[in-house]
Scaffold this active site. Structure first.
Site, PDB file in Angstrom:
ATOM      1  N   ASP A  66      14.121  -3.160  14.331  1.00 38.41           N
ATOM      2  CA  ASP A  66      15.020  -2.207  13.672  1.00 38.41           C
ATOM      3  C   ASP A  66      14.409  -0.812  13.763  1.00 38.41           C
ATOM      4  OD1 ASP A  66      17.187  -1.249  12.276  1.00 38.41           O
ATOM      5  OD2 ASP A  66      16.522  -1.951  10.315  1.00 38.41           O
ATOM      6  N   GLU A  92       0.840  -1.197   0.000  1.00 41.76           N
ATOM      7  CA  GLU A  92       0.000   0.000   0.000  1.00 41.76           C
ATOM      8  C   GLU A  92       0.877   1.250   0.000  1.00 41.76           C
ATOM      9  OE1 GLU A  92      -3.119   1.938   3.295  1.00 41.76           O
ATOM     10  OE2 GLU A  92      -1.865   0.206   3.796  1.00 41.76           O
ATOM     11  N   TRP A  93       0.484   2.231  -0.787  1.00 44.56           N
ATOM     12  CA  TRP A  93       1.135   3.536  -0.723  1.00 44.56           C
ATOM     13  C   TRP A  93       0.459   4.354   0.369  1.00 44.56           C
ATOM     14  CZ3 TRP A  93       5.364   5.982  -2.510  1.00 44.56           C
ATOM     15  CH2 TRP A  93       5.421   7.365  -2.341  1.00 44.56           C
ATOM     16  N   ILE A  94       1.233   4.848   1.319  1.00 42.39           N
ATOM     17  CA  ILE A  94       0.701   5.653   2.411  1.00 42.39           C
ATOM     18  C   ILE A  94       1.182   7.083   2.238  1.00 42.39           C
ATOM     19  CG2 ILE A  94       0.728   6.040   4.910  1.00 42.39           C
ATOM     20  CD1 ILE A  94       0.954   3.030   5.271  1.00 42.39           C
TER      21      ILE A  94
END
Length: 287
Positions: free
Chosen positions: A194, A92-94
């Site tokens: 991380d 998904e592009w956020i």
């Protein structure tokens, strides 16, 4: 790029690609914003990576998503390449926002850390940056941290000639007496693995979003210690974290020991500029 069309086809989006733009995606992968007639996507690509390279990132995101505590990008597809094939991870592009709600980041991360497991570590190898991260399930946190974290960095450091004789002997001495410093059986929390400033973002509504995990189950103090390595997060992050999940009493005593793993990893990836902080920590614990 052919791999973009190929990957979109695998999820059934055969609509016209209206825009594809290279974006920042770290030092390891190529990354792209892709817009079709149907949707916007974020895609990472790489070639010559191990077959589980994108799989473990996708599984980490899905594990965090399943806790229902903090937002992560939806994963649509990942490749498991063989023999140097090009591979992709499609997500998904956020859209990022300008508001930095570190209070919510702290409290939501604490809720994520409240999801625990019976054993420590993880069942499959992952990655820390460019480095392989071996994993196993262990009944003791000390055993896991000694073998899979410090021991793995010791082996890499020897192979890359990053360890002076004194540095190596001190690290080996510290590994032999880890049980004097670390809790054997803290709660095995789900950890991002991380978590630094480059691995979270805020969406358009100002909600925190975690990206690029290298998950494991372990002492939640391990995660918090890393957030302090490169200057720390804003104070409201820690305040709201502790309202949900207080830091353990051993935190200040073990913080540098947990930071040692990440500093060793940076030493092994980037070289001697990380040697002095590694040496200071080793000297502190071994004299």
């Amino acid at each position: 790029m052919e791999i973009i069309k190929k990957t979109l086809s695998r999820i059934g989006d055969d609509s016209e690609v209206q825009k594809q733009t290279a974006v920042s995606g770290g030092d390891i992968n190529q990354a792209f914003y892709v817009q079709t007639q149907s949707q916007e996507y974020f895609m990472k690509t790489n070639a010559g990576v191990p077959s589980h390279f994108f799989q473990v990132e996708a599984e980490g995101l899905q594990a965090i998503q399943q806790t229902g505590t903090i937002r992560v990008p939806e994963v649509y597809h990942y490749d498991q390449p063989e023999d140097g094939e090009s591979a992709a991870l499609l997500m998904e592009w956020i859209h990022s926002g300008s508001m930095n709600d570190h209070a919510s980041l702290g409290s939501q991360l604490a809720h994520m850390h409240s999801h625990t497991n019976a054993s420590y570590g993880y069942g499959t190898p992952t990655f820390v940056g460019q480095l392989d991260q071996p994993n196993t399930w262990a009944p003791s946190w000390v055993d896991y941290y000694r073998t899979c974290r410090l021991g793995a960095q010791l082996d890499i450091g020897i192979s890359k000639n990053r360890l002076t004789s004194k540095r190596r002997s001190r690290l080996e001495a510290l590994m032999n007496k880890l049980d004097q410093y670390l809790p054997a059986h803290p709660k095995a929390s789900l950890l991002h693995g991380d978590l630094w400033a480059g691995n979270y973002m805020m969406d358009e509504q100002g909600r925190p979003v975690l990206i690029d995990p290298s998950i494991l189950y372990g002492d939640h103090a391990f995660e918090l210690a890393f957030t302090e390595v490169f200057g720390g997060f804003p104070s409201d992050f820690y305040e709201h974290y502790q309202e949900v999940l207080p830091l353990p009493v051993h935190y200040e005593e073990t913080k540098a020991l947990y930071q040692l793993f990440y500093l060793l990893a940076h030493l092994n990836m980037f070289g001697e500029s990380y040697g002095p902080p590694v040496d200071r920590i080793l000297k502190h614990y071994t004299g």
